[in-house]
Write an enzyme that holds these catalytic residues in place. Structure first.
Site, PDB file in Angstrom:
ATOM      1  N   ARG A  23       0.805  -1.225   0.000  1.00 36.08           N
ATOM      2  CA  ARG A  23       0.000   0.000   0.000  1.00 36.08           C
ATOM      3  C   ARG A  23       0.841   1.281   0.000  1.00 36.08           C
ATOM      4  O   ARG A  23       0.317   2.366  -0.179  1.00 36.08           O
ATOM      5  CB  ARG A  23      -0.951  -0.024   1.218  1.00 36.08           C
ATOM      6  N   TYR A 381      31.544  33.629  -3.934  1.00 34.98           N
ATOM      7  CA  TYR A 381      31.704  32.176  -3.924  1.00 34.98           C
ATOM      8  C   TYR A 381      33.071  31.863  -3.353  1.00 34.98           C
ATOM      9  O   TYR A 381      34.103  32.322  -3.872  1.00 34.98           O
ATOM     10  CB  TYR A 381      31.586  31.568  -5.340  1.00 34.98           C
TER      11      TYR A 381
END
Ligand code: UD1
Ligand code: CA
Length: 464
Positions: A23, A381
């Site tokens: 299920r 960065y």
């Protein structure tokens, strides 16, 4: 977690986990679906161990090797100290069949507790109380039941007018009157093994899939003169069986709520428990405030007097005391005390920053060390870098760490000042107290105390 105190002599705990979980509509075996960042079965294994049994048996069948491996890997984290035996269920044909396969193991014990691998919300207090009630009753089996608002999908408890448990009727077999019964079987039992062994011999295949139901054994034990008792859990949550992803979401919610309550009671402020999530192993220090949209995953540790969120996700990271992290994503990083992260920062694995570091507005940091008091406040960065203390990295600075094939290191030494919009082409080193002019693309090391400028000179042309 709590444990049952001194070892419970001849007690064995069996966890049923051989089913596929049809299920769930998943390729992943049901008991490996995650809750609070852990596979569902983790909670059962931890609970089983806490009962201090002489041994733990785990019945595996569907994708046997996958389940076995995951369980093996989590034993240490679950703090398991009791011997664990895996039992292979060849034919996955019902909970009764699973226990029949386990008999060689169960016969070593006087009393056997059986748990289902898909009931992760069971608590130690409840299971311990069931065992206690079982011992008091001196009966042959005690089952854990609960009263629920919607009993659909569960076995219903049939009692006599005097309240005695007669049998369990499975959903598939129940007539409308039985189906309306709101007391359900949680799938958790304590059995006296000798009579269980007798009863299992008489199990008959039942239901649409011709399975052997463990629940039928209760009725047979009763017919053989055994006493069947029920201990009712104080909350229906305890009995929640996860058969579908809808139930998985319900379980996640309850587990998360419990976790947040534990944090709140230990001195953490949670502004909005509806939008705050903390995995089972997360730790948060006193007087820390978790703002809405905070998600703490894995083995995250947050210190004291921090301010986390809003809208921040932190995974497998540690955050030092008195640190703030706002609108950011942090993964596999270590932020040391009195630092400030965000808004809108992305800290990736192997980043260590602080104390008193500042990483802000649209900055990404990967595998880098950012030292004491250093700042990367805007639009940068930083990758594979070592930035020492008291460094200021100007807005828009980029460490160019990747040449298309390899990653290279950037080293910025103490008290250096990097102007805005600088490219640092790695491998590169900027010396102690050095300065780099704004807009420079730096390709050669900068010696200590020097000023480096690497940009084309401005030309002013009159009359243009
Ligand atoms: C079962 C009970 C039901 C109870 C409910 C509680 C039976 C027949 N029914 O129903 O009365 O209300 O749990 O959640 O027991 N398993 C095996 N081998 C098998 C079949 C199942 O190990 O051959 C394991 C599953 O992996 C699972 C557990 O047993 O962990 C329960 O199986 P499941 O199919 O979920 O039973 P339910 O239909 O929920
Ligand atoms: Ca179930």
């Amino acid at each position: 977690m709590k444990t049952a105190g001194k070892s419970s002599g001849q007690l064995g705990v069996l966890i049923l986990a051989a089913g596929q979980g049809t299920r769930m509509v998943s390729t992943l075996p049901k008991v490996l679906h995650r809750l609070g960042g852990r596979p569902m079965i983790y909670y059962l294994v931890r609970l089983a161990n806490a009962m201090k049994p002489s041994g733990i048996g785990i019945v595996v069948g569907h994708q046997d090797d996958v389940v076995r491996k995951e369980v093996q890997d989590l034993l240490k984290d679950a703090g398991v100290t009791r011997p664990v035996t895996f039992i292979h269920q060849k034919d996955v044909s019902g909970s009764g069949a699973a226990v029949i396969e386990s008999l060689p193991v169960l016969k070593k014990f006087q009393t056997a507790m059986v748990l289902c691998g898909d009931t992760p919300l069971l608590t130690f207090d409840t299971v311990y109380a069931m065992l206690h009630s079982h011992r008091e009753s001196k009966g042959q089996v005690t089952m854990l039941t609960a009263r629920v608002r919607n009993p659909k999908g569960y076995g219903r408890i049939l009692r006599s007018t005097s309240g005695e448990v007669i049998r369990v009727v499975e959903e598939t077999e129940a007539n409308p009157k039985e189906a309306a019964i709101s007391e359900i079987n949680s799938g958790t039992y304590t059995f006296e093994v000798p009579l269980l062994v007798q009863a299992l011999k008489d199990l008959k295949p039942q239901g649409p899939k011709h399975e052997r139901y463990l629940t039928q054994a209760l009725e047979i034990m009763r017919q053989k003169g055994g006493r069947v008792s029920a201990y009712q859990a104080s909350s229906p949550d305890e009995a929640l069986g996860v058969n579908t992803r809808v139930q998985l979401a319900l379980a996640e919610r309850v587990l998360n709520r419990r976790m947040l309550e534990r944090l709140m009671l230990s001195g953490v402020t949670v502004l909005d428990a509806e939008t705050t999530y903390a995995d089972a192993d997360v730790e948060v220090g006193q007087d820390t405030v978790l703002l809405p949209g905070t998600i703490l995953r894995g083995k995250t540790k947050v210190g004291r007097q921090c301010r986390i969120g809003p809208y921040t996700s932190i995974e497998d990271s540690s955050i030092g005391n008195e640190t703030s992290v706002a609108y950011s994503v942090v993964s596999g990083a270590r932020i040391l005390e009195k630092s400030a992260v965000g808004p809108f920062a992305h800290l990736r694995p192997d980043t260590v920053a602080g104390p008193r570091a500042r990483i802000g507005n649209f900055t990404e940091v990967k595998a880098s060390r950012i030292g004491f008091g250093s700042k990367v406040p805007h639009l940068s960065y930083i990758g594979d870098s070592e930035i020492a203390e008291d460094v200021n990295v100007g807005a828009g600075t980029i460490t160019c760490n990747y040449d298309g094939e390899h990653k290279h290191k950037t080293i910025i030494q103490a008290k250096a000042f990097i102007g805005s919009n600088v490219n640092l082409i790695a491998p590169i080193k900027v010396g102690r107290g050095a300065r780099v002019g704004a807009g420079s693309t730096i390709t050669q090391d900068v010696p200590d105390g020097n000023l480096a400028i690497a940009r084309s000179q401005q030309v002013n042309k009159a009359g243009k």
